[in-house]
Design a protein around this motif. Structure first.
Motif, PDB file in Angstrom:
ATOM      1  N   GLY A 185       0.801  -1.217   0.000  1.00 35.28           N
ATOM      2  CA  GLY A 185       0.000   0.000   0.000  1.00 35.28           C
ATOM      3  C   GLY A 185       0.833   1.265   0.000  1.00 35.28           C
ATOM      4  N   LYS A 186       2.146   1.151   0.298  1.00 35.72           N
ATOM      5  CA  LYS A 186       2.986   2.351   0.256  1.00 35.72           C
ATOM      6  C   LYS A 186       3.084   2.846  -1.181  1.00 35.72           C
ATOM      7  N   GLU A 187       3.382   4.115  -1.330  1.00 38.98           N
ATOM      8  CA  GLU A 187       3.480   4.696  -2.656  1.00 38.98           C
ATOM      9  C   GLU A 187       4.526   3.950  -3.493  1.00 38.98           C
ATOM     10  N   GLY A 188       4.124   3.533  -4.683  1.00 35.16           N
ATOM     11  CA  GLY A 188       5.036   2.832  -5.571  1.00 35.16           C
ATOM     12  C   GLY A 188       5.153   1.348  -5.299  1.00 35.16           C
ATOM     13  N   TRP A 189       4.340   0.818  -4.352  1.00 41.55           N
ATOM     14  CA  TRP A 189       4.493  -0.589  -3.991  1.00 41.55           C
ATOM     15  C   TRP A 189       4.214  -1.519  -5.167  1.00 41.55           C
ATOM     16  N   ASN A 190       3.221  -1.201  -5.981  1.00 41.34           N
ATOM     17  CA  ASN A 190       2.911  -2.062  -7.131  1.00 41.34           C
ATOM     18  C   ASN A 190       4.109  -2.213  -8.050  1.00 41.34           C
ATOM     19  N   ARG A 191       4.819  -1.113  -8.284  1.00 41.89           N
ATOM     20  CA  ARG A 191       5.980  -1.155  -9.180  1.00 41.89           C
ATOM     21  C   ARG A 191       7.103  -1.982  -8.563  1.00 41.89           C
ATOM     22  N   ASP A 192       7.271  -1.859  -7.248  1.00 39.66           N
ATOM     23  CA  ASP A 192       8.295  -2.657  -6.571  1.00 39.66           C
ATOM     24  C   ASP A 192       7.928  -4.134  -6.577  1.00 39.66           C
ATOM     25  N   ASN A 193       6.630  -4.430  -6.449  1.00 43.03           N
ATOM     26  CA  ASN A 193       6.194  -5.818  -6.469  1.00 43.03           C
ATOM     27  C   ASN A 193       6.398  -6.433  -7.856  1.00 43.03           C
ATOM     28  N   GLU A 194       6.190  -5.644  -8.906  1.00 41.03           N
ATOM     29  CA  GLU A 194       6.485  -6.134 -10.263  1.00 41.03           C
ATOM     30  C   GLU A 194       7.957  -6.509 -10.381  1.00 41.03           C
ATOM     31  N   LEU A 195       8.820  -5.654  -9.842  1.00 43.35           N
ATOM     32  CA  LEU A 195      10.253  -5.948  -9.873  1.00 43.35           C
ATOM     33  C   LEU A 195      10.560  -7.242  -9.126  1.00 43.35           C
ATOM     34  N   LEU A 196       9.957  -7.431  -7.950  1.00 41.01           N
ATOM     35  CA  LEU A 196      10.178  -8.648  -7.177  1.00 41.01           C
ATOM     36  C   LEU A 196       9.811  -9.884  -7.983  1.00 41.01           C
ATOM     37  N   ASN A 197       8.649  -9.844  -8.626  1.00 43.77           N
ATOM     38  CA  ASN A 197       8.192 -10.977  -9.428  1.00 43.77           C
ATOM     39  C   ASN A 197       9.178 -11.323 -10.535  1.00 43.77           C
ATOM     40  N   ILE A 198       9.533 -10.324 -11.316  1.00 42.01           N
ATOM     41  CA  ILE A 198      10.397 -10.570 -12.472  1.00 42.01           C
ATOM     42  C   ILE A 198      11.787 -11.009 -12.019  1.00 42.01           C
ATOM     43  N   MET A 199      12.302 -10.367 -10.972  1.00 40.69           N
ATOM     44  CA  MET A 199      13.645 -10.688 -10.502  1.00 40.69           C
ATOM     45  C   MET A 199      13.727 -12.120  -9.986  1.00 40.69           C
ATOM     46  N   LEU A 200      12.721 -12.554  -9.206  1.00 37.47           N
ATOM     47  CA  LEU A 200      12.734 -13.906  -8.669  1.00 37.47           C
ATOM     48  C   LEU A 200      12.615 -14.949  -9.774  1.00 37.47           C
ATOM     49  N   ILE A 201      11.691 -14.728 -10.702  1.00 34.57           N
ATOM     50  CA  ILE A 201      11.505 -15.691 -11.793  1.00 34.57           C
ATOM     51  C   ILE A 201      12.757 -15.772 -12.650  1.00 34.57           C
ATOM     52  N   ASP A 202      13.378 -14.624 -12.886  1.00 28.51           N
ATOM     53  CA  ASP A 202      14.639 -14.569 -13.640  1.00 28.51           C
ATOM     54  C   ASP A 202      15.723 -15.400 -12.945  1.00 28.51           C
ATOM     55  N   ALA A 203      15.904 -15.128 -11.642  1.00 31.77           N
ATOM     56  CA  ALA A 203      16.979 -15.778 -10.892  1.00 31.77           C
ATOM     57  C   ALA A 203      16.754 -17.286 -10.795  1.00 31.77           C
ATOM     58  N   LEU A 204      15.499 -17.687 -10.574  1.00 26.48           N
ATOM     59  CA  LEU A 204      15.200 -19.117 -10.515  1.00 26.48           C
ATOM     60  C   LEU A 204      15.446 -19.762 -11.869  1.00 26.48           C
ATOM     61  N   GLY A 205      15.097 -19.045 -12.921  1.00 23.40           N
ATOM     62  CA  GLY A 205      15.297 -19.573 -14.267  1.00 23.40           C
ATOM     63  C   GLY A 205      16.751 -19.774 -14.626  1.00 23.40           C
ATOM     64  N   MET A 206      17.639 -19.114 -13.889  1.00 21.67           N
ATOM     65  CA  MET A 206      19.076 -19.283 -14.124  1.00 21.67           C
ATOM     66  C   MET A 206      19.697 -20.321 -13.193  1.00 21.67           C
ATOM     67  N   GLY A 207      18.839 -20.972 -12.398  1.00 20.00           N
ATOM     68  CA  GLY A 207      19.340 -22.040 -11.545  1.00 20.00           C
ATOM     69  C   GLY A 207      19.887 -21.584 -10.213  1.00 20.00           C
ATOM     70  N   THR A 213      14.678 -25.339 -10.939  1.00 17.04           N
ATOM     71  CA  THR A 213      15.880 -24.683 -10.421  1.00 17.04           C
ATOM     72  C   THR A 213      16.724 -25.663  -9.618  1.00 17.04           C
ATOM     73  N   LEU A 214      16.053 -26.450  -8.788  1.00 22.82           N
ATOM     74  CA  LEU A 214      16.773 -27.403  -7.949  1.00 22.82           C
ATOM     75  C   LEU A 214      17.413 -28.527  -8.771  1.00 22.82           C
ATOM     76  N   ASN A 215      16.893 -28.734  -9.990  1.00 26.99           N
ATOM     77  CA  ASN A 215      17.441 -29.776 -10.867  1.00 26.99           C
ATOM     78  C   ASN A 215      18.048 -29.174 -12.133  1.00 26.99           C
ATOM     79  N   PHE A 216      18.529 -27.942 -12.011  1.00 28.87           N
ATOM     80  CA  PHE A 216      18.957 -27.179 -13.191  1.00 28.87           C
ATOM     81  C   PHE A 216      20.140 -27.818 -13.907  1.00 28.87           C
ATOM     82  N   LYS A 217      19.969 -28.016 -15.234  1.00 30.01           N
ATOM     83  CA  LYS A 217      21.055 -28.571 -16.044  1.00 30.01           C
ATOM     84  C   LYS A 217      21.193 -27.827 -17.375  1.00 30.01           C
ATOM     85  N   GLY A 218      20.503 -26.704 -17.505  1.00 28.66           N
ATOM     86  CA  GLY A 218      20.529 -25.979 -18.767  1.00 28.66           C
ATOM     87  C   GLY A 218      21.832 -25.234 -18.996  1.00 28.66           C
TER      88      GLY A 218
END
Length: 330
Positions: A186-208, A242-247
């Motif tokens: 609910g803090k100002e700009g929280w939605n934008r920060d939450n978008e960053l969290l989503n993309i960053m986590l999915i990115d990092a997991l995708g890299m193993g 991610t836990l079985n990453f072999k790419g």
């Protein structure tokens, strides 16, 4: 080189060869790209800066021209970013960054879908030798979350490709994820920060990066993973992958990026697989589109009659649910 008559004022350039950036789509012949990248580096990068400054300072002028049927001059900034990536032009990072921190409307005008498809890899190519250039901008809510996530993606790629720097990258990602998870909703700009969290986590997991798994699970438990990016089931699948990453991850050359950019420009979907299957050394680089006729149609930017609803905002239907859990699913 083609002789072209222009009906608008070009910025002053050291290299007249760069005029091609204003009248060519992304089907640029390889020989032309090699010729441009072989120009004297210092003056070439100065010209790149001039092109970006012109586009940024004269936005209203270019926006008015966008109603024309065939506006290849509007692509010049994207050409500059692609070429700067190919040259690993860290010398003009500040100028590139200044272009990327324009407001959302201007970013959408200049880049559209190119923003998420190409900017992360370009930023990696430019800044991988000094990711400290990127880190100070990650927590700046005023910057578009897709730009900030492009920076975190570039940082993650650096940790993936340079084993000796992985520990620093993992530590940065963990600290940033912790900061974003702990932000007050609910803090100002929280939605934008939450978008960053989503993309960053999915990115990092995708890299193993399995070190991010506990934080991803915590974000899931706190309902901070947005269905727009991945469902809870999909995130769990990503975690298991991610836990079985072999790419084996691959970064496109500038020539491959131009080929992909042309497909996107023509309206073809881009099936982008960054990971090579285990045991495969390279992709099939045949160009099934090379003999197809080029067609271009301009689509007017969407103009909203009301403010955009954030995915974590209360749903306007009055259900009491978050928009992403209610009408945002439709």
């Amino acid at each position: 080189m083609l002789s072209v008559t222009f009906y608008f004022m070009l910025p002053t350039l050291h290299h007249s060869e760069l005029v091609i950036l204003y009248h060519h789509d992304f089907s640029m012949p390889k020989e032309e790209l090699e010729m441009l990248m072989a120009l004297p580096r210092e003056s070439l990068l100065q010209d790149f800066t001039s092109i970006l400054d012109d586009a940024r300072n004269n936005f209203e002028y270019y926006e008015k021209r966008a109603s024309a049927a065939y506006n290849l001059e509007l692509m010049a900034p994207i050409h500059v970013f692609l070429l700067a990536g190919g040259l690993e032009a860290i010398e003009i990072f500040d100028e590139l960054h200044a272009f990327l921190i324009q407001d959302d409307r201007k970013l959408d005008f200049w880049f559209g879908d190119f923003l998420t498809e190409f900017i992360p890899n370009i930023i990696y190519k430019i800044a991988h030798k000094n990711i400290d250039l990127l880190i100070p901008h990650i927590r700046k809510t005023a910057i578009n979350p897709y730009i900030r996530s492009a920076y975190t993606s570039a940082i993650s790629l650096t940790g993936y490709f340079f084993v000796e720097r992985k520990a620093k990258v993992i530590s940065f990602l963990q600290d940033t994820a912790r900061y974003l998870i702990d932000l007050r909703q609910g803090k100002e700009g929280w939605n934008r920060d939450n978008e960053l969290l989503n993309i960053m986590l999915i990115d990092a997991l995708g890299m193993g990066f399995e070190e991010l798994v506990p934080l991803a699970r915590e974000a899931l438990e706190k309902d901070l993973i947005d269905d727009v990016y991945s469902s809870e089931e999909e995130i769990e699948e990503i975690i298991q992958d991610t836990l079985n990453f072999k790419g084996a991850l691959k970064i496109d050359s500038i020539f491959e990026e131009y080929e992909r950019a042309q497909h996107l420009f023509e309206g073809d979907s881009i099936e982008e697989d960054l990971f090579l299957p285990e045991g495969k050394d390279d992709w099939d680089t045949s160009t099934k589109y090379q003999n197809e006729p080029f067609q271009y149609s301009y689509q007017e930017p969407i103009k909203r009659d009301s403010p955009k609803i954030g995915r974590n905002d209360p749903c306007p239907c009055g259900s009491g649910k978050k928009y992403k859990k209610c009408c945002g699913k439709k």
